[in-house]
Design an enzyme around this catalytic site. Structure first.
Site, PDB file in Angstrom:
ATOM      1  N   GLU A   1      28.265 -34.222  21.892  1.00  0.00           N
ATOM      2  CA  GLU A   1      28.192 -35.518  22.580  1.00  0.00           C
ATOM      3  C   GLU A   1      28.502 -36.691  21.657  1.00  0.00           C
ATOM      4  OE1 GLU A   1      24.251 -35.891  24.324  1.00  0.00           O
ATOM      5  OE2 GLU A   1      24.300 -33.751  24.721  1.00  0.00           O
TER       6      GLU A   1
ATOM      7  N   CYS B   1      28.366 -43.487  18.581  1.00  0.00           N
ATOM      8  CA  CYS B   1      27.378 -42.588  17.994  1.00  0.00           C
ATOM      9  C   CYS B   1      27.976 -41.184  18.046  1.00  0.00           C
ATOM     10  CB  CYS B   1      26.092 -42.678  18.813  1.00  0.00           C
ATOM     11  SG  CYS B   1      24.860 -41.459  18.329  1.00  0.00           S
TER      12      CYS B   1
ATOM     13  N   CYS C   1      21.275 -28.182  16.284  1.00  0.00           N
ATOM     14  CA  CYS C   1      20.619 -28.697  15.077  1.00  0.00           C
ATOM     15  C   CYS C   1      19.528 -27.730  14.636  1.00  0.00           C
ATOM     16  CB  CYS C   1      20.016 -30.077  15.369  1.00  0.00           C
ATOM     17  SG  CYS C   1      19.246 -30.831  13.913  1.00  0.00           S
TER      18      CYS C   1
ATOM     19  N   CYS D   1      12.848 -30.949  15.072  1.00  0.00           N
ATOM     20  CA  CYS D   1      11.972 -32.075  15.433  1.00  0.00           C
ATOM     21  C   CYS D   1      11.478 -31.882  16.869  1.00  0.00           C
ATOM     22  CB  CYS D   1      12.696 -33.410  15.274  1.00  0.00           C
ATOM     23  SG  CYS D   1      13.252 -33.724  13.593  1.00  0.00           S
TER      24      CYS D   1
ATOM     25  N   CYS E   1      12.983 -33.824  20.081  1.00  0.00           N
ATOM     26  CA  CYS E   1      14.440 -33.957  20.175  1.00  0.00           C
ATOM     27  C   CYS E   1      15.086 -32.831  20.973  1.00  0.00           C
ATOM     28  CB  CYS E   1      15.022 -34.006  18.760  1.00  0.00           C
ATOM     29  SG  CYS E   1      16.809 -34.176  18.745  1.00  0.00           S
TER      30      CYS E   1
ATOM     31  N   HIS F   1       9.251 -41.855  11.840  1.00  0.00           N
ATOM     32  CA  HIS F   1       8.486 -41.487  13.036  1.00  0.00           C
ATOM     33  C   HIS F   1       6.981 -41.318  12.846  1.00  0.00           C
ATOM     34  CE1 HIS F   1      12.370 -41.243  14.752  1.00  0.00           C
ATOM     35  NE2 HIS F   1      12.658 -40.013  14.392  1.00  0.00           N
TER      36      HIS F   1
ATOM     37  N   CYS G   1      19.823 -38.113  22.752  1.00  0.00           N
ATOM     38  CA  CYS G   1      20.450 -37.118  21.896  1.00  0.00           C
ATOM     39  C   CYS G   1      20.330 -35.680  22.422  1.00  0.00           C
ATOM     40  CB  CYS G   1      19.712 -37.252  20.563  1.00  0.00           C
ATOM     41  SG  CYS G   1      20.468 -36.430  19.229  1.00  0.00           S
TER      42      CYS G   1
HETATM   43  N1  SAH Z   1      19.390 -35.537  12.395  1.00  0.00           N
HETATM   44  C1  SAH Z   1      19.512 -36.945  12.159  1.00  0.00           C
HETATM   45  C2  SAH Z   1      20.436 -37.662  13.117  1.00  0.00           C
HETATM   46  C3  SAH Z   1      20.386 -37.286  14.563  1.00  0.00           C
HETATM   47  S1  SAH Z   1      19.010 -37.801  15.518  1.00  0.00           S
HETATM   48  C4  SAH Z   1      18.148 -37.583  12.128  1.00  0.00           C
HETATM   49  O1  SAH Z   1      17.161 -36.895  12.321  1.00  0.00           O
HETATM   50  O2  SAH Z   1      18.061 -38.757  11.849  1.00  0.00           O
HETATM   51  C5  SAH Z   1      19.211 -39.544  15.677  1.00  0.00           C
HETATM   52  C6  SAH Z   1      17.891 -40.269  15.903  1.00  0.00           C
HETATM   53  O3  SAH Z   1      17.385 -40.046  17.228  1.00  0.00           O
HETATM   54  C7  SAH Z   1      16.803 -39.831  14.950  1.00  0.00           C
HETATM   55  O4  SAH Z   1      16.095 -40.943  14.488  1.00  0.00           O
HETATM   56  C8  SAH Z   1      15.952 -38.974  15.850  1.00  0.00           C
HETATM   57  O5  SAH Z   1      14.674 -38.794  15.315  1.00  0.00           O
HETATM   58  C9  SAH Z   1      16.017 -39.733  17.154  1.00  0.00           C
HETATM   59  N2  SAH Z   1      15.620 -39.000  18.352  1.00  0.00           N
HETATM   60  C10 SAH Z   1      15.785 -37.693  18.639  1.00  0.00           C
HETATM   61  N3  SAH Z   1      15.267 -37.390  19.832  1.00  0.00           N
HETATM   62  C11 SAH Z   1      14.759 -38.528  20.330  1.00  0.00           C
HETATM   63  C12 SAH Z   1      14.068 -38.854  21.528  1.00  0.00           C
HETATM   64  N4  SAH Z   1      13.809 -37.942  22.459  1.00  0.00           N
HETATM   65  N5  SAH Z   1      13.693 -40.138  21.695  1.00  0.00           N
HETATM   66  C13 SAH Z   1      13.957 -41.080  20.752  1.00  0.00           C
HETATM   67  N6  SAH Z   1      14.590 -40.831  19.615  1.00  0.00           N
HETATM   68  C14 SAH Z   1      14.989 -39.564  19.390  1.00  0.00           C
END
Ligand code: SAH
Length: 350
Positions: free
Chosen positions: A89, A102, A109, A113, A116, A213, A334
């Protein structure tokens, strides 16, 4: 097969030397690549060279598989199909200062997390430099507009795909290519500490964006497994090094999850942790109300409580803003669109 879109002009020159073609054609080919024009349509090249390229090279420009346009703000979410059928995406966002794309850095991945959607099915593979650059070229072509900035905040962990990301950065900032200024590029990481030190040694004045976070190791380890390997102090020490080497302000992402990390005392702790480790280093905190992904069960709080959190940080000397929610009516979080698409394909197969 040679992945043409992953090559810098000097590497195209080497390829041309092998074919007995003059060097100046490298610039022509690189220019066609920048515009997303495939071999057969590179009209200022001799037919024999076009045939040579077709035989020797592969064309990894992603194609638009699906597209959603927000009625609220014009944000465009692309689902791109790659040469091997995998999908990733990208999100095109419009701001007063220009448009930002973006992009994804991996198919899936591995980081795990908890909030995510991109990590639910794990990692499938790294993206090639061409496939990262290709998202920009394909989106610009489809939207008919210039892309001014890039954030590496889509699917994947860029620092887990380090070599390809570095090559991508060389390509994207090349003056004869898509030529996006490094100051308009952000790389977001969950915090792979050794790679942050490596990145600081490279010559790219990009913004490092760190997904924090949580303000304590206990809380962070619960939602981000990487914290068990590289805890907060180690991460912030690496950030200080990045600032010392690049002079670039560090950006922190902080996703607000209702009842979990969005209380006033969490803001106080965050301010203390950041100032304690970073002193006067210029930083910015981006607050994002968590995008609710149905599998994760996390909920976001109100806009007012997010604003109050930002104010509390500001009062403690930390620059903070609540990120505007673009594309709230489309699957802009994401990994959501890819996940839906993969599930749909699986259903159709069975
Ligand atoms: N792997 C990298 C980049 C991709 S995620 C990272 O962790 O930074 C991009 C951003 O979106 C990160 O800050 C991630 O923590 C956040 N993110 C992922 N899922 C999310 C969600 N459901 N709501 C808000 N932010 C989210």
């Amino acid at each position: 097969m040679i992945d043409l879109l992953s090559l810098l002009p000097e590497e195209i020159e080497t390829l041309l030397a092998e074919a007995g073609e003059p060097r100046y054609r490298a610039k022509q080919i690189f220019d066609w690549c920048r515009r997303g024009v495939p071999f057969s349509e590179m009209s200022n090249l001799p037919v024999s060279l076009r045939e040579y390229l077709t035989e020797r090279c592969e064309w990894r420009l992603p194609t638009v598989e699906e597209k959603q346009v927000s009625r609220l703000d014009g944000t465009v979410k692309y689902l791109f199909r790659l040469l091997d059928g995998n999908c990733v995406e990208s999100v095109l966002m419009h701001y007063a200062h220009g448009s930002t794309l973006c992009i994804s850095s991996e198919v899936g991945c591995p980081m795990g997390c908890k909030f995510c959607a991109s990590t639910i099915g794990g990692k499938v593979r790294n993206l090639l430099p061409s496939e990262m650059l290709g998202q920009i070229i394909a989106a610009a072509k489809d939207a008919g507009e210039r892309i001014d900035g890039v954030v590496m905040m889509g699917i994947g962990e860029p620092l887990d795909n380090y070599e390809n990301v570095i090559k991508f950065l060389k390509l994207v900032g090349h003056p004869d290519g898509v030529n996006i200024g490094y100051r308009h590029i952000s790389l977001s990481t969950c915090g792979i500490v050794p790679r942050i030190y490596d990145l600081a040694e490279e010559d790219f004045p990009i913004t490092l964006s760190v997904s924090l976070h949580a303000a304590t190791d206990e809380a962070r380890s619960q939602i981000m497994p990487i914290n068990k390997v590289y805890p907060i102090q180690a991460l912030l020490t690496a950030c200080a090094d990045y600032y010392a080497k690049t002079g670039r302000r560090i950006s922190f992402e902080y996703t607000l999850i209702a009842g979990q990390n969005d209380r006033p005392e969490d803001a106080d702790m965050l301010a203390r942790t950041l100032r304690g480790a970073l002193g006067k280093i210029p930083i910015h905190v981006n607050l994002i109300r968590v995008n609710e992904v149905k599998e994760t069960g996390f909920r976001h709080g109100s806009r007012e409580s997010a604003d109050a959190f930002a104010r509390r940080l500001s009062e403690r000397g930390i620059n903070a803003t609540v990120r505007r929610r673009l594309g709230a009516d489309i699957d802009a979080a994401c990994g959501q669109l890819r996940k839906k698409h993969t599930e749909q394909e699986k259903r159709e197969e069975s």
